[in-house]
Design an enzyme around this catalytic site. Structure first.
Site, PDB file in Angstrom:
ATOM      1  N   GLN A 129      -0.879   4.458  13.149  1.00 26.76           N
ATOM      2  CA  GLN A 129       0.460   4.879  12.719  1.00 26.76           C
ATOM      3  C   GLN A 129       0.518   6.380  12.448  1.00 26.76           C
ATOM      4  O   GLN A 129       1.518   6.880  11.940  1.00 26.76           O
ATOM      5  CB  GLN A 129       0.856   4.101  11.460  1.00 26.76           C
ATOM      6  CG  GLN A 129       0.917   2.599  11.709  1.00 26.76           C
ATOM      7  CD  GLN A 129       1.098   1.782  10.432  1.00 26.76           C
ATOM      8  OE1 GLN A 129       1.082   2.298   9.327  1.00 26.76           O
ATOM      9  NE2 GLN A 129       1.269   0.481  10.600  1.00 26.76           N
ATOM     10  N   HIS A 194      -0.216   3.294   7.090  1.00 30.27           N
ATOM     11  CA  HIS A 194       0.488   3.330   5.800  1.00 30.27           C
ATOM     12  C   HIS A 194       0.369   4.644   5.035  1.00 30.27           C
ATOM     13  O   HIS A 194      -0.096   4.662   3.895  1.00 30.27           O
ATOM     14  CB  HIS A 194       0.001   2.196   4.884  1.00 30.27           C
ATOM     15  CG  HIS A 194       0.349   0.824   5.352  1.00 30.27           C
ATOM     16  ND1 HIS A 194       0.311  -0.270   4.522  1.00 30.27           N
ATOM     17  CD2 HIS A 194       0.729   0.362   6.562  1.00 30.27           C
ATOM     18  CE1 HIS A 194       0.656  -1.355   5.208  1.00 30.27           C
ATOM     19  NE2 HIS A 194       0.911  -0.996   6.447  1.00 30.27           N
ATOM     20  N   GLU A 289      11.771  -4.560   2.401  1.00 27.65           N
ATOM     21  CA  GLU A 289      12.656  -4.376   1.238  1.00 27.65           C
ATOM     22  C   GLU A 289      13.571  -3.173   1.387  1.00 27.65           C
ATOM     23  O   GLU A 289      13.125  -2.105   1.810  1.00 27.65           O
ATOM     24  CB  GLU A 289      11.827  -4.087  -0.027  1.00 27.65           C
ATOM     25  CG  GLU A 289      10.891  -5.168  -0.461  1.00 27.65           C
ATOM     26  CD  GLU A 289      10.199  -4.822  -1.788  1.00 27.65           C
ATOM     27  OE1 GLU A 289      10.327  -3.669  -2.262  1.00 27.65           O
ATOM     28  OE2 GLU A 289       9.543  -5.725  -2.339  1.00 27.65           O
ATOM     29  N   TYR A 299       8.173   0.051  -8.286  1.00 27.84           N
ATOM     30  CA  TYR A 299       8.772  -0.905  -7.338  1.00 27.84           C
ATOM     31  C   TYR A 299       7.861  -2.099  -7.046  1.00 27.84           C
ATOM     32  O   TYR A 299       8.151  -2.880  -6.147  1.00 27.84           O
ATOM     33  CB  TYR A 299       9.289  -0.153  -6.097  1.00 27.84           C
ATOM     34  CG  TYR A 299      10.519   0.640  -6.481  1.00 27.84           C
ATOM     35  CD1 TYR A 299      10.399   1.863  -7.144  1.00 27.84           C
ATOM     36  CD2 TYR A 299      11.798   0.112  -6.309  1.00 27.84           C
ATOM     37  CE1 TYR A 299      11.525   2.545  -7.594  1.00 27.84           C
ATOM     38  CE2 TYR A 299      12.920   0.786  -6.752  1.00 27.84           C
ATOM     39  CZ  TYR A 299      12.780   2.003  -7.390  1.00 27.84           C
ATOM     40  OH  TYR A 299      13.907   2.646  -7.852  1.00 27.84           O
ATOM     41  N   TYR A 310      -0.449 -10.767   6.548  1.00 28.33           N
ATOM     42  CA  TYR A 310      -0.258 -11.115   7.961  1.00 28.33           C
ATOM     43  C   TYR A 310      -1.236 -12.204   8.411  1.00 28.33           C
ATOM     44  O   TYR A 310      -0.980 -12.905   9.379  1.00 28.33           O
ATOM     45  CB  TYR A 310      -0.254  -9.866   8.842  1.00 28.33           C
ATOM     46  CG  TYR A 310       1.131  -9.262   8.873  1.00 28.33           C
ATOM     47  CD1 TYR A 310       2.051  -9.653   9.835  1.00 28.33           C
ATOM     48  CD2 TYR A 310       1.553  -8.387   7.879  1.00 28.33           C
ATOM     49  CE1 TYR A 310       3.350  -9.172   9.827  1.00 28.33           C
ATOM     50  CE2 TYR A 310       2.849  -7.895   7.858  1.00 28.33           C
ATOM     51  CZ  TYR A 310       3.747  -8.291   8.838  1.00 28.33           C
ATOM     52  OH  TYR A 310       5.034  -7.825   8.810  1.00 28.33           O
TER      53      TYR A 310
HETATM   54 CA   LIG Z   1       8.883  -3.863  -4.216  1.00 30.53          CA
END
Ligand SMILES: [Ca+2]
Length: 419
Positions: A129, A194, A289, A299, A310
């Site tokens: 990524q 990530h 989200e 969060y 996964y």
């Molecule tokens: Ca969250």
């Protein structure tokens, strides 16, 4: 330049038939698809990955289908972009476009003509990524010609997200001058995943950088740890320093750049008309989200959340905890969000205030309708194209510009349908 009709995606069964035909032709597996011909029912009809998790409030997931009446055309402005990631508009309406793997920055004209790669882009770690990700103009670009780039920076012991600023020396052989790195995500880890990467300037001139937790366990456990940048949103001045009113300035052991904590991976971030920051987080399987970002809040990742690993293994015992925020909305199954624009233009009056999210695995442009900060409708556009959508940006002409995520990636433009 080729133009396609957008109306085919909203006439019920005919587009579905075309969609299945397209999938059959490309040899992809068919799977349960979101329906667009059942106004009033939930858009998502596929079974959830984690049926035992229930929403915290009505409307937190599976919003009703909101079918737009807006008719549009899709214009292919450019092709042959190698895994393009981000668009930023120059004052003369040309675009800066990043290509992630090779770490190339291009200038693309309104007609889709590409410049040679801009010289002077820092080296990137383009695995997984990683690579060259976002590009943003400084709010004072007209005077300073400064641009900001985010990228996976190769480092001793691995890599990490970095943000650099430089002056764009425009012309036939464009290049960057006076480049300096203003932010380095810490700690360095060896991961190709990530690290987030979207950049958003706030009206006060500060820069939000949205990050991720590197996916590997060593990073994931740092997402709520204020000693680490991993799994955070940071807020910095354009020189990289932390503003005095950041929430953890002065707290022993906390990094002063941190604005919020408890995030998994964020590739979508934008301001709304009230200049509030919204993000769409790439969640685990069944746990993407939408979050409204508020100063100093946690969060929840990896302590709470929706979804599962996964692999199918259990991630969370619970979806709620005291002192941790609930998402405004979540997707199970996921959409794999990248890119977010909250539309404010005149070209598509029906869409004003709507959230447009690029869908990677969902191969769609996801449209959300919100009221009082709750999602009241959802729609999936461009599904018949079958393309992963990486970036969504509103242009100076109020059209929507998209990048598709492919080795032969495209720059697309949605315009009101020609009469
Ligand atoms: Ca969250």
């Amino acid at each position: 330049m080729r133009t396609y009709s957008g109306t085919i995606m909203r006439v019920g069964h005919s587009w579905l038939a075309l969609g299945f035909l397209a999938l059959a032709c490309t040899g992809q597996k068919t799977k349960p698809r979101a329906s667009t011909d059942r106004e009033g029912g939930a858009l998502e009809t596929a079974p959830p990955n984690v049926p035992e998790f229930k929403p915290a409030f009505a409307g937190q997931t599976r919003a009703p289908l909101s079918a737009s009446r807006t008719k549009f055309d899709v214009v292919e402005l450019a092709t042959g972009l190698q895994k393009p990631w981000a668009i930023a508009f120059l004052p003369d309406r040309r675009m800066l476009v990043t290509e992630k793997i090779a770490g190339r920055l291009l200038i693309v004209s309104e007609a889709g003509e590409k410049s040679p790669p801009v010289l002077g882009v820092p080296p990137v770690d383009g695995r997984g990524q990683g690579g060259l990700l976002d590009v943003e103009l400084s709010p004072d670009y007209a005077e300073t010609k400064l641009i900001f780039l985010s990228y996976y920076e190769p480092r001793e012991g691995g890599n990490g997200l970095a943000v650099a600023k430089a002056r764009l020396a425009d012309g036939a052989a464009p290049r960057l001058a006076e480049l300096s790195v203003i932010f380095r995500m810490q700690p360095t880890l060896d991961s190709s995943m990530h690290a987030g990467g979207r950049l958003v300037f706030a009206p006060d001139g500060n820069l939000f950088v949205v990050l991720g937790e590197r996916s590997i366990l060593e990073g994931r456990v740092q997402a709520q740890d204020l000693k680490s940048h991993l799994g955070k949103i940071v807020r910095i001045r354009p020189d990289g320093s932390a503003p005095d009113d950041n929430p953890f300035v002065g707290r022993d052991g906390a990094r002063p750049e941190i604005w919020t904590s408890g995030h998994r991976n964020i590739l979508s971030a934008a301001l709304d008309a009230q200049r509030r920051l919204w993000i769409v987080e790439m969640g685990p399987r069944g746990g993407d989200e939408l979050n409204l970002v508020e100063k100093g809040k946690d969060y929840g990742w990896p302590t709470i959340g929706y979804g599962e690993e996964y692999s199918g293994a259990t991630l969370h015992e619970r979806t709620q905890a005291e002192g941790m925020e609930q998402p405004v909305y979540y997707w199970d199954p996921v959409i794999s969000p990248s890119g977010l624009t909250i539309y404010s233009g005149q070209a598509f009056p029906e869409w004003q205030g709507n959230f447009f999210i690029g869908g990677l695995s969902s191969k769609a442009l996801v449209r959300l309708v919100l009221k009082n900060d709750r999602v009241i409708g959802e729609e999936r556009l461009l599904t018949s194209r079958g393309e992963r959508i990486r970036e969504v940006a509103q242009g100076p002409d109020d059209a929507l510009y998209l990048l598709t995520d492919a080795d032969d990636g495209k720059l697309l433009k949605l315009v009101p349908k020609a009469r």
